[in-house]
Design a protein around this motif. Structure first.
Motif, PDB file in Angstrom:
ATOM      1  N   VAL A  37       0.732  -1.335   0.175  1.00 33.64           N
ATOM      2  CA  VAL A  37       0.173  -0.144   0.175  1.00 33.64           C
ATOM      3  C   VAL A  37       0.948   1.452   0.002  1.00 33.64           C
ATOM      4  O   VAL A  37       0.869   2.459  -0.773  1.00 33.64           O
ATOM      5  N   THR A  40       2.489   1.406  -3.719  1.00 37.61           N
ATOM      6  CA  THR A  40       1.231   1.540  -4.740  1.00 37.61           C
ATOM      7  C   THR A  40       1.160   2.834  -4.324  1.00 37.61           C
ATOM      8  O   THR A  40       0.308   3.439  -5.959  1.00 37.61           O
ATOM      9  N   ASN A  41       0.873   3.455  -3.169  1.00 36.41           N
ATOM     10  CA  ASN A  41       0.186   5.059  -3.546  1.00 36.41           C
ATOM     11  C   ASN A  41       1.711   5.657  -2.507  1.00 36.41           C
ATOM     12  O   ASN A  41       0.421   7.218  -2.378  1.00 36.41           O
ATOM     13  N   ARG A  42       2.397   5.220  -2.904  1.00 38.71           N
ATOM     14  CA  ARG A  42       3.754   6.525  -2.968  1.00 38.71           C
ATOM     15  C   ARG A  42       3.948   8.423  -3.141  1.00 38.71           C
ATOM     16  O   ARG A  42       3.541   8.741  -2.122  1.00 38.71           O
ATOM     17  N   LYS A  44       1.161  10.200  -4.186  1.00 45.41           N
ATOM     18  CA  LYS A  44      -0.053  10.437  -3.167  1.00 45.41           C
ATOM     19  C   LYS A  44      -0.256  10.577  -1.748  1.00 45.41           C
ATOM     20  O   LYS A  44      -0.421  11.298  -2.413  1.00 45.41           O
ATOM     21  N   LEU A  45       0.789   9.504  -1.501  1.00 45.92           N
ATOM     22  CA  LEU A  45       1.123   9.620  -0.840  1.00 45.92           C
ATOM     23  C   LEU A  45       1.911  11.092   0.774  1.00 45.92           C
ATOM     24  O   LEU A  45       1.458  11.593   0.791  1.00 45.92           O
ATOM     25  N   THR A  59      -4.832   8.754   5.655  1.00 46.43           N
ATOM     26  CA  THR A  59      -5.400   7.759   3.542  1.00 46.43           C
ATOM     27  C   THR A  59      -4.153   6.959   3.942  1.00 46.43           C
ATOM     28  O   THR A  59      -4.997   6.221   3.735  1.00 46.43           O
ATOM     29  N   LEU A  63      -6.700   3.821   2.624  1.00 46.44           N
ATOM     30  CA  LEU A  63      -6.058   3.175   1.937  1.00 46.44           C
ATOM     31  C   LEU A  63      -6.011   1.247   2.620  1.00 46.44           C
ATOM     32  O   LEU A  63      -6.100   0.579   2.209  1.00 46.44           O
TER      33      LEU A  63
END
Length: 180
Positions: A37, A40-42, A44-45, A59, A63
């Motif tokens: 998680v 994959t979302n680096r 965005k985070l 966030t 997720l």
């Protein structure tokens, strides 16, 4: 993301205390998926951290727990509040450099037929100087469900928890200190 066994199947094959089975299910899921998680979302985070600071950890947790909430919904299980828990009553502490903090939050878990099953506690480790989750989040199960009993149980488990202030109390003290 690793495909998870349906919660219904997992519970049917593990007939012990339901809250302990749910804790084991979530712990297994977190163990297998937390780094994916993050990876994959680096972007965005990281963007969320730059724009909103520590809310980026919320966030990340949203997720991470999304597949768990889907499993709960299929069985009619209700977390109150939604996992990972109520930020306002959570407690946090860590090192003086603010690079290794931990926040403890919790949700009571309700069965569609049997009422409250217990409480799931989420411990998230984080850094206040950059977006970084230094260690895997931990999941704990408690039989207690009301706030006072949960706080008492967690205070016995962790003296640091017992000494930490609820977020709203800590924030009020911070605001008062800024006025002086």
């Amino acid at each position: 993301m690793t495909q998870i066994t349906p919660l219904k199947e997992f519970m049917e094959s593990n007939p012990e205390n339901p809250i302990e089975v749910i804790e084991r299910y979530i712990s297994n899921y977190v163990d297998e998926n937390w780094q994916n998680v993050l990876h994959t979302n680096r972007d965005k985070l990281q963007k969320a951290y730059i724009e909103a600071g520590d809310m980026a950890y919320g966030t990340f947790l949203n997720l991470l727990f999304l597949p768990i909430h889907r499993q709960f919904k299929e069985l009619g299980i209700r977390p109150e509040p939604k996992l990972p828990g109520d930020f306002d009553i959570s407690r946090e502490w860590g090192n003086t450099e603010q690079t290794d903090q931990q926040r403890w939050m919790w949700s009571s878990i309700h069965s569609p037929h049997d009422g409250p099953l217990g409480t799931i506690v989420t411990i998230v480790f984080h850094d206040h100087t950059q977006f970084r989750v230094p260690r895997q989040p931990r999941i704990l199960a408690l039989n207690e469900t009301n706030k006072e009993d949960v706080v008492a149980a967690l205070s016995l488990m962790s003296p640091d928890f017992g000494q930490a202030l609820e977020f709203t109390v800590e924030y009020e003290e911070y605001l008062r200190s800024q006025q002086n």
